[in-house]
Design an enzyme around this catalytic site. Structure first.
Site, mmCIF file in Angstrom:
data_model
loop_
_atom_site.group_PDB
_atom_site.id
_atom_site.type_symbol
_atom_site.label_atom_id
_atom_site.label_comp_id
_atom_site.label_asym_id
_atom_site.label_seq_id
_atom_site.Cartn_x
_atom_site.Cartn_y
_atom_site.Cartn_z
ATOM 1 N N HIS A 1 34.596 21.241 35.479
ATOM 2 C CA HIS A 1 35.036 22.637 35.597
ATOM 3 C C HIS A 1 35.168 22.976 37.073
ATOM 4 O O HIS A 1 34.303 22.620 37.886
ATOM 5 C CB HIS A 1 34.014 23.551 34.915
ATOM 6 C CG HIS A 1 34.207 25.002 35.225
ATOM 7 N ND1 HIS A 1 35.429 25.604 35.133
ATOM 8 C CD2 HIS A 1 33.330 25.954 35.650
ATOM 9 C CE1 HIS A 1 35.307 26.880 35.489
ATOM 10 N NE2 HIS A 1 34.034 27.111 35.804
ATOM 11 N N CYS B 1 33.589 29.541 30.722
ATOM 12 C CA CYS B 1 34.150 28.359 31.394
ATOM 13 C C CYS B 1 33.897 27.067 30.613
ATOM 14 O O CYS B 1 34.427 26.016 30.965
ATOM 15 C CB CYS B 1 33.584 28.235 32.800
ATOM 16 S SG CYS B 1 33.713 29.767 33.732
ATOM 17 N N ASN C 1 38.915 29.451 40.415
ATOM 18 C CA ASN C 1 38.186 29.201 39.166
ATOM 19 C C ASN C 1 38.904 29.959 38.053
ATOM 20 O O ASN C 1 38.883 31.195 38.030
ATOM 21 C CB ASN C 1 36.738 29.691 39.340
ATOM 22 C CG ASN C 1 35.909 29.555 38.074
ATOM 23 O OD1 ASN C 1 36.444 29.367 36.980
ATOM 24 N ND2 ASN C 1 34.598 29.658 38.223
HETATM 25 C C1 LIG Z 1 29.627 32.431 45.322
HETATM 26 C C2 LIG Z 1 29.239 31.304 46.271
HETATM 27 C C3 LIG Z 1 30.486 30.617 46.827
HETATM 28 C C4 LIG Z 1 28.469 31.909 47.447
HETATM 29 O O1 LIG Z 1 28.081 30.857 48.313
HETATM 30 P P1 LIG Z 1 26.574 30.734 48.803
HETATM 31 O O2 LIG Z 1 26.532 29.605 49.735
HETATM 32 O O3 LIG Z 1 25.688 30.670 47.588
HETATM 33 O O4 LIG Z 1 26.394 32.108 49.570
HETATM 34 P P2 LIG Z 1 25.141 33.110 49.533
HETATM 35 O O5 LIG Z 1 25.315 34.050 48.393
HETATM 36 O O6 LIG Z 1 23.884 32.309 49.635
HETATM 37 O O7 LIG Z 1 25.359 33.886 50.871
HETATM 38 C C5 LIG Z 1 25.233 33.231 52.118
HETATM 39 C C6 LIG Z 1 25.547 34.217 53.213
HETATM 40 O O8 LIG Z 1 26.954 34.538 53.182
HETATM 41 C C7 LIG Z 1 27.141 35.947 53.015
HETATM 42 N N1 LIG Z 1 28.283 36.152 52.141
HETATM 43 C C8 LIG Z 1 28.273 36.332 50.799
HETATM 44 N N2 LIG Z 1 29.536 36.468 50.355
HETATM 45 C C9 LIG Z 1 30.336 36.386 51.436
HETATM 46 C C10 LIG Z 1 31.722 36.446 51.610
HETATM 47 N N3 LIG Z 1 32.570 36.611 50.592
HETATM 48 N N4 LIG Z 1 32.212 36.272 52.848
HETATM 49 C C11 LIG Z 1 31.395 36.101 53.908
HETATM 50 N N5 LIG Z 1 30.063 36.042 53.800
HETATM 51 C C12 LIG Z 1 29.535 36.182 52.577
HETATM 52 C C13 LIG Z 1 25.853 36.461 52.442
HETATM 53 O O9 LIG Z 1 25.649 37.817 52.766
HETATM 54 C C14 LIG Z 1 24.837 35.563 53.082
HETATM 55 O O10 LIG Z 1 24.587 36.024 54.396
HETATM 56 P P3 LIG Z 1 23.113 35.918 55.056
HETATM 57 O O11 LIG Z 1 22.826 34.440 55.110
HETATM 58 O O12 LIG Z 1 23.302 36.555 56.383
HETATM 59 O O13 LIG Z 1 22.202 36.654 54.125
HETATM 60 C C15 LIG Z 1 28.345 30.256 45.558
HETATM 61 O O14 LIG Z 1 27.076 30.784 45.313
HETATM 62 C C16 LIG Z 1 28.935 29.772 44.265
HETATM 63 O O15 LIG Z 1 30.041 29.249 44.223
HETATM 64 N N6 LIG Z 1 28.163 29.881 43.172
HETATM 65 C C17 LIG Z 1 28.597 29.398 41.899
HETATM 66 C C18 LIG Z 1 29.578 30.340 41.368
HETATM 67 C C19 LIG Z 1 30.219 29.826 40.148
HETATM 68 O O16 LIG Z 1 30.330 28.649 39.968
HETATM 69 N N7 LIG Z 1 30.650 30.736 39.312
HETATM 70 C C20 LIG Z 1 31.352 30.463 38.171
HETATM 71 C C21 LIG Z 1 30.609 29.648 37.231
HETATM 72 S S1 LIG Z 1 31.584 29.460 35.880
#
Ligand SMILES: CC(C)(COP(=O)(O)OP(=O)(O)OC[C@H]1O[C@@H](n2cnc3c(N)ncnc32)[C@H](O)[C@@H]1OP(=O)(O)O)[C@@H](O)C(=O)NCCC(=O)NCCS
Length: 336
Positions: free
Chosen positions: A261, A119, A292
């Site tokens: 980004h 990215c 993304n």
């Molecule tokens: C992926 C992302 C959106 C997840 O959001 P988050 O707030 O970190 O979510 P978490 O992984 O902490 O999960 C929170 C809860 O949602 C749940 N969950 C995870 N994915 C889920 C989905 N797709 N739908 C519903 N619930 C989901 C988890 O099980 C967790 O449940 P719990 O609290 O009961 O344990 C976020 O971490 C993110 O955007 N990270 C950066 C990714 C990125 O930028 N990638 C590219 C870089 S180039």
């Protein structure tokens, strides 16, 4: 020894973008994962993304974006002396995609190679192009960020299936009478190489095909430790962006537009807060409709904002990318 004298300055002369036709809604994504439109929008800001057709390649998408960038720059393809293609989804280990793109565009056999910086690839490319033009080793450089992430996304992976989309963005960098690209602040954090990665190497796939135990190795989809990446972006990358502003001798108040980004809307919001971007400055929020698109995200958002009149031609933009590696790059540029 004599060395060529490059122009003192370089700038971006044109940008272009290409979005595949097919819109993929959160509802469609949720057919394969236990999630909801509401959760995806709340946690990532993504409403929909585009997926390329099965027969549409990264070179096809790159060609469309490049033609727009070339038109805006007002040059002809034979003036391009280097083609840099930032991508992690060209499905051939070799050859690179850039020479094929160069041929398609009707250029005159320029230097051409791919950049694997995920990215951050487009911002890496802008930095390289700036240095090439100023050193006299290139006249005009075509920088493309393009991804067909739908080929490498596991549609059953709850942690990443909703994040990625396909698309291409391109820019022409060439000589300038004024400084149009500030110093790039870039780097890597290889200790965290496993935070976003292809799950299996290609050689694992081969082993699987030849072993009696066939079926033990998966298709090498991309996997991501979302929370770790989120924290890294917000706490480690934010200071890098401050350094890019300082290196260009400007402050957040001098900016006309902020183009981060498009990884997650909440990361963008945290960055705005950290950098102190004034509320009246437009911010790229292309992720809502595009997801993304990795290397394509910054140039795609730039092209959209310029074409929609949200960013001024000739305006000062802060752009940055970060992703798998982990790698990052930030720079201040003057928009074409
Ligand atoms: C992926 C992302 C959106 C997840 O959001 P988050 O707030 O970190 O979510 P978490 O992984 O902490 O999960 C929170 C809860 O949602 C749940 N969950 C995870 N994915 C889920 C989905 N797709 N739908 C519903 N619930 C989901 C988890 O099980 C967790 O449940 P719990 O609290 O009961 O344990 C976020 O971490 C993110 O955007 N990270 C950066 C990714 C990125 O930028 N990638 C590219 C870089 S180039």
């Amino acid at each position: 020894m004599t060395v060529p004298d490059g122009p003192r300055h370089a700038r971006i002369h044109g940008v272009g973008g290409y979005r595949p036709e097919r819109i993929v809604t959160n509802e469609e994504i949720c057919q394969h994962i236990d999630s909801s439109d509401e959760w995806i929008q709340q946690r990532s800001g993504i409403k929909e993304r585009r997926f390329a057709r099965a027969d549409e390649t990264v070179v096809d998408m790159a060609e469309a974006a490049s033609r727009d960038a070339i038109a805006m720059a007002g040059i002809t393809p034979d003036q391009i002396s280097v083609v840099l293609m930032a991508t992690v989804t060209h499905p051939y280990q070799t050859p690179a995609a850039a020479p094929i793109l160069a041929e398609r565009l009707g250029t005159n056999g320029p230097a051409a190679f791919d950049i694997s910086a995920a990215c951050a690839g487009y911002c890496y490319g802008i930095s390289l192009a700036n240095d090439m033009v100023r050193a006299g080793s290139a006249d005009y450089v075509l920088v493309v960020g393009v991804e067909k992430l739908s080929d490498f996304t596991d549609k059953h992976d709850r942690g990443s299936a909703f994040i990625f989309g396909d698309g291409a963005g391109a820019a022409i960098v060439g000589p300038s009478d004024f400084p149009g690209i500030g110093p790039t602040i870039w780097g890597s954090d290889g200790e965290n190489w496993d935070k976003i990665m292809q799950k299996e190497p290609w050689t694992g796939l081969r082993a699987d095909m030849t072993s009696a135990d066939a079926g033990s190795v998966e298709w090498p989809h991309f996997a991501m430790q979302g929370q770790s990446v989120f924290r890294w972006a917000v706490y480690t990358i934010a200071p890098v962006v401050d350094q890019a502003l300082a290196a260009a001798g400007v402050t957040a108040h001098d900016l006309d537009v902020f183009i981060p980004h498009q990884a997650n809307m909440r990361i963008t919001d945290a960055m705005i807060k950290h950098i102190g971007i004034p509320p009246e400055i437009p911010v790229a929020r292309d992720i809502a409709e595009t997801g993304n698109t990795s290397a394509a995200s910054v140039p795609l958002a730039t092209a959209r904002m310029l074409n929609a009149g949200e960013a001024p031609h000739g305006g000062l933009a802060l752009q940055f990318g970060f992703g798998a590696g982990l790698v990052y790059a930030a720079q201040v540029v003057i928009l074409p």
